[in-house]
Design a protein around this motif. Sequence first.
Motif, PDB file in Angstrom:
ATOM      1  N   LYS A 105     -24.108 -23.053   3.549  1.00  0.00           N
ATOM      2  CA  LYS A 105     -23.257 -23.002   4.737  1.00  0.00           C
ATOM      3  C   LYS A 105     -22.099 -23.995   4.616  1.00  0.00           C
ATOM      4  CE  LYS A 105     -24.759 -25.459   8.180  1.00  0.00           C
ATOM      5  NZ  LYS A 105     -23.834 -26.605   7.959  1.00  0.00           N
ATOM      6  N   ASN A 106     -22.403 -25.198   4.134  1.00  0.00           N
ATOM      7  CA  ASN A 106     -21.352 -26.212   3.995  1.00  0.00           C
ATOM      8  C   ASN A 106     -20.288 -25.760   2.988  1.00  0.00           C
ATOM      9  OD1 ASN A 106     -22.981 -27.664   5.673  1.00  0.00           O
ATOM     10  ND2 ASN A 106     -23.636 -29.167   4.163  1.00  0.00           N
ATOM     11  N   LEU A 107     -20.764 -25.106   1.947  1.00  0.00           N
ATOM     12  CA  LEU A 107     -19.839 -24.615   0.925  1.00  0.00           C
ATOM     13  C   LEU A 107     -18.939 -23.511   1.485  1.00  0.00           C
ATOM     14  CD1 LEU A 107     -21.464 -24.373  -2.502  1.00  0.00           C
ATOM     15  CD2 LEU A 107     -19.316 -23.256  -2.058  1.00  0.00           C
ATOM     16  N   VAL A 108     -19.534 -22.636   2.260  1.00  0.00           N
ATOM     17  CA  VAL A 108     -18.751 -21.577   2.902  1.00  0.00           C
ATOM     18  C   VAL A 108     -17.709 -22.222   3.827  1.00  0.00           C
ATOM     19  CG1 VAL A 108     -18.854 -19.671   4.572  1.00  0.00           C
ATOM     20  CG2 VAL A 108     -20.540 -19.814   2.737  1.00  0.00           C
ATOM     21  N   SER A 109     -18.128 -23.228   4.583  1.00  0.00           N
ATOM     22  CA  SER A 109     -17.194 -23.925   5.484  1.00  0.00           C
ATOM     23  C   SER A 109     -16.026 -24.509   4.704  1.00  0.00           C
ATOM     24  CB  SER A 109     -17.908 -25.065   6.230  1.00  0.00           C
ATOM     25  OG  SER A 109     -18.942 -24.558   7.013  1.00  0.00           O
ATOM     26  N   MET A 110     -16.336 -25.166   3.595  1.00  0.00           N
ATOM     27  CA  MET A 110     -15.288 -25.773   2.761  1.00  0.00           C
ATOM     28  C   MET A 110     -14.279 -24.740   2.280  1.00  0.00           C
ATOM     29  SD  MET A 110     -17.461 -28.401   0.359  1.00  0.00           S
ATOM     30  CE  MET A 110     -16.393 -28.307  -1.050  1.00  0.00           C
ATOM     31  N   MET A 111     -14.800 -23.630   1.789  1.00  0.00           N
ATOM     32  CA  MET A 111     -13.916 -22.601   1.216  1.00  0.00           C
ATOM     33  C   MET A 111     -13.097 -21.919   2.304  1.00  0.00           C
ATOM     34  SD  MET A 111     -14.490 -22.353  -2.135  1.00  0.00           S
ATOM     35  CE  MET A 111     -13.993 -20.687  -2.487  1.00  0.00           C
ATOM     36  N   MET A 112     -13.704 -21.734   3.461  1.00  0.00           N
ATOM     37  CA  MET A 112     -12.976 -21.112   4.563  1.00  0.00           C
ATOM     38  C   MET A 112     -11.859 -22.045   5.036  1.00  0.00           C
ATOM     39  SD  MET A 112     -13.967 -18.004   5.431  1.00  0.00           S
ATOM     40  CE  MET A 112     -13.821 -17.670   7.179  1.00  0.00           C
ATOM     41  N   GLU A 113     -12.161 -23.337   5.114  1.00  0.00           N
ATOM     42  CA  GLU A 113     -11.121 -24.303   5.494  1.00  0.00           C
ATOM     43  C   GLU A 113      -9.989 -24.275   4.477  1.00  0.00           C
ATOM     44  OE1 GLU A 113     -13.143 -28.044   5.867  1.00  0.00           O
ATOM     45  OE2 GLU A 113     -13.829 -27.609   7.908  1.00  0.00           O
ATOM     46  N   GLY A 114     -10.370 -24.217   3.214  1.00  0.00           N
ATOM     47  CA  GLY A 114      -9.369 -24.171   2.149  1.00  0.00           C
ATOM     48  C   GLY A 114      -8.472 -22.946   2.255  1.00  0.00           C
ATOM     49  N   ALA A 115      -9.027 -21.869   2.819  1.00  0.00           N
ATOM     50  CA  ALA A 115      -8.260 -20.626   2.956  1.00  0.00           C
ATOM     51  C   ALA A 115      -7.459 -20.600   4.254  1.00  0.00           C
ATOM     52  CB  ALA A 115      -9.196 -19.426   2.890  1.00  0.00           C
ATOM     53  N   GLY A 116      -7.548 -21.675   5.051  1.00  0.00           N
ATOM     54  CA  GLY A 116      -6.727 -21.758   6.249  1.00  0.00           C
ATOM     55  C   GLY A 116      -7.460 -21.470   7.549  1.00  0.00           C
ATOM     56  N   PHE A 117      -8.767 -21.247   7.489  1.00  0.00           N
ATOM     57  CA  PHE A 117      -9.526 -21.021   8.722  1.00  0.00           C
ATOM     58  C   PHE A 117      -9.910 -22.360   9.344  1.00  0.00           C
ATOM     59  CE2 PHE A 117     -10.055 -17.016   6.544  1.00  0.00           C
ATOM     60  CZ  PHE A 117     -10.073 -16.073   7.558  1.00  0.00           C
ATOM     61  N   GLU A 118      -9.947 -22.379  10.662  1.00  0.00           N
ATOM     62  CA  GLU A 118     -10.511 -23.534  11.353  1.00  0.00           C
ATOM     63  C   GLU A 118     -12.004 -23.277  11.465  1.00  0.00           C
ATOM     64  OE1 GLU A 118     -10.537 -25.600  15.757  1.00  0.00           O
ATOM     65  OE2 GLU A 118      -8.865 -24.273  15.256  1.00  0.00           O
ATOM     66  N   VAL A 119     -12.825 -24.229  11.012  1.00  0.00           N
ATOM     67  CA  VAL A 119     -14.267 -24.002  10.993  1.00  0.00           C
ATOM     68  C   VAL A 119     -14.977 -24.969  11.926  1.00  0.00           C
ATOM     69  CG1 VAL A 119     -16.344 -24.013   9.563  1.00  0.00           C
ATOM     70  CG2 VAL A 119     -14.186 -23.151   8.617  1.00  0.00           C
ATOM     71  N   ILE A 120     -15.791 -24.412  12.811  1.00  0.00           N
ATOM     72  CA  ILE A 120     -16.643 -25.237  13.657  1.00  0.00           C
ATOM     73  C   ILE A 120     -18.068 -25.057  13.165  1.00  0.00           C
ATOM     74  CG2 ILE A 120     -17.473 -25.654  16.013  1.00  0.00           C
ATOM     75  CD1 ILE A 120     -14.313 -23.892  15.943  1.00  0.00           C
ATOM     76  N   ASP A 121     -18.583 -26.114  12.547  1.00  0.00           N
ATOM     77  CA  ASP A 121     -19.901 -26.057  11.920  1.00  0.00           C
ATOM     78  C   ASP A 121     -20.922 -26.616  12.910  1.00  0.00           C
ATOM     79  OD1 ASP A 121     -22.216 -26.429  10.464  1.00  0.00           O
ATOM     80  OD2 ASP A 121     -21.194 -27.267   8.720  1.00  0.00           O
ATOM     81  N   ILE A 122     -21.837 -25.756  13.378  1.00  0.00           N
ATOM     82  CA  ILE A 122     -22.797 -26.220  14.378  1.00  0.00           C
ATOM     83  C   ILE A 122     -24.137 -26.616  13.743  1.00  0.00           C
ATOM     84  CG2 ILE A 122     -21.674 -25.027  16.302  1.00  0.00           C
ATOM     85  CD1 ILE A 122     -23.879 -22.863  16.102  1.00  0.00           C
ATOM     86  N   GLY A 123     -24.140 -26.755  12.415  1.00  0.00           N
ATOM     87  CA  GLY A 123     -25.302 -27.348  11.758  1.00  0.00           C
ATOM     88  C   GLY A 123     -26.462 -26.394  11.523  1.00  0.00           C
ATOM     89  N   ILE A 124     -27.667 -26.963  11.526  1.00  0.00           N
ATOM     90  CA  ILE A 124     -28.867 -26.210  11.151  1.00  0.00           C
ATOM     91  C   ILE A 124     -29.727 -25.898  12.370  1.00  0.00           C
ATOM     92  CG2 ILE A 124     -28.969 -27.159   8.829  1.00  0.00           C
ATOM     93  CD1 ILE A 124     -30.929 -29.265   9.863  1.00  0.00           C
ATOM     94  N   ASN A 125     -30.736 -25.048  12.149  1.00  0.00           N
ATOM     95  CA  ASN A 125     -31.771 -24.819  13.164  1.00  0.00           C
ATOM     96  C   ASN A 125     -31.199 -24.402  14.520  1.00  0.00           C
ATOM     97  OD1 ASN A 125     -34.394 -24.797  14.181  1.00  0.00           O
ATOM     98  ND2 ASN A 125     -34.389 -26.988  14.643  1.00  0.00           N
ATOM     99  N   ASN A 126     -30.306 -23.402  14.504  1.00  0.00           N
ATOM    100  CA  ASN A 126     -29.634 -23.003  15.744  1.00  0.00           C
ATOM    101  C   ASN A 126     -30.344 -21.875  16.489  1.00  0.00           C
ATOM    102  OD1 ASN A 126     -26.930 -24.427  16.116  1.00  0.00           O
ATOM    103  ND2 ASN A 126     -26.923 -23.923  13.932  1.00  0.00           N
ATOM    104  N   SER A 127     -30.619 -22.102  17.744  1.00  0.00           N
ATOM    105  CA  SER A 127     -31.183 -21.082  18.624  1.00  0.00           C
ATOM    106  C   SER A 127     -30.067 -20.138  19.086  1.00  0.00           C
ATOM    107  CB  SER A 127     -31.786 -21.749  19.862  1.00  0.00           C
ATOM    108  OG  SER A 127     -30.763 -22.406  20.579  1.00  0.00           O
ATOM    109  N   VAL A 128     -30.457 -19.003  19.649  1.00  0.00           N
ATOM    110  CA  VAL A 128     -29.478 -18.084  20.235  1.00  0.00           C
ATOM    111  C   VAL A 128     -28.587 -18.839  21.200  1.00  0.00           C
ATOM    112  CG1 VAL A 128     -29.153 -16.035  21.647  1.00  0.00           C
ATOM    113  CG2 VAL A 128     -31.129 -16.181  20.176  1.00  0.00           C
ATOM    114  N   GLU A 129     -29.208 -19.657  22.036  1.00  0.00           N
ATOM    115  CA  GLU A 129     -28.456 -20.394  23.060  1.00  0.00           C
ATOM    116  C   GLU A 129     -27.388 -21.274  22.424  1.00  0.00           C
ATOM    117  OE1 GLU A 129     -31.858 -20.328  22.905  1.00  0.00           O
ATOM    118  OE2 GLU A 129     -32.110 -18.841  24.510  1.00  0.00           O
TER     119      GLU A 129
END
Length: 210
Positions: A105-129
């Motif tokens: 996930k962190n790697l995807v975030s890095m590459m997306m940022e590099g491509a110009g996307f703003e990334v909000i990383d909400i971390g691990i163990n995420n519930s639907v809520e």
Amino acid sequence: EDLIAQMHDDLYDGLKEEIEEAVRILLDRGWEPYRILTEGLVEGMRIVGIDFRDGILFVPEVLLSANAMKAGMSILRPLLAQTGAPKMGKMVIGTVKGDIHDIGKNLVSMMMEGAGFEVIDIGINNSVEAYLEALEEHRPEILGMSALLTTTMPYMKVVIDTLKEKGLRDQYIVLVGGAPLNEEFGAAVGADAYCRDAAVTVEIAKDLMA
Ligand code: B1M
């Protein structure tokens, strides 16, 4: 390259400082950050994964490898992010409930940022809520979900079904990824696309945003 083989060994042994040093040396030698990432770190972790599966390495050892990998990634992160790419859109991304794997996930975030996307990383163990709250707060075009365990990947369907129930599904491009997934699974849970790796995620995100 000898240093790449050395990096694989050092990652296997969880040697953080050695990994950091190797990344810096390769950068000094003019290597592209992405090449160091894929050939040194990602390939090294693939080797660790094989011996983890075969019961040769155990959780504490693999944790050290993961920490060494993260240290190497954090040197590369700013370099990958500073491409001056035009602003592309926003993505909220997180690993699903019950799952604490975050390197992919962190790697995807890095590459997306590099491509110009703003990334909000909400971390691990995420519930639907937690996903819903982040979507509400940040209003991204893209929702990304990561799962590394066959036991946690079905949770992606829970999230997508909840979006459907609330009439929110069509507001987002939903991308899913993680080693145990495949295209079929992505389609079955109702995602817009399954993303095999970080580079593919960027391509798919750009295509679907166009
Ligand atoms: Co875990 N683990 N682990 N582990 N671990 C795997 C996943 C496993 C395949 C190892 C094995 O047996 N061969 C296996 C899962 C088996 C299965 O479900 N079928 C497993 C297991 C069993 C476990 C535990 C249950 C072990 C235990 O406790 N007995 C436990 C579970 C903990 C939990 O989550 N509840 C556990 C724990 C751990 C550590 C904590 C030790 C550590 C995680 C550290 C961390 O992440 N901070 C760890 C690690 C490191 C691994 C392996 C070795 C490596 C994962 C990794 O980081 N790969 C892994 C073996 C493997 O995957 N072959 C394994 C490198 C990373 C760059 O690749 O994550 O695949 P990956 O991400 C790629 C793509 O998949 C894609 O792009 C990324 C970059 O190219 N992608 C996305 C990923 N997410 C995406 C999201 C997107 C798009 C693309 O959104 C749009």
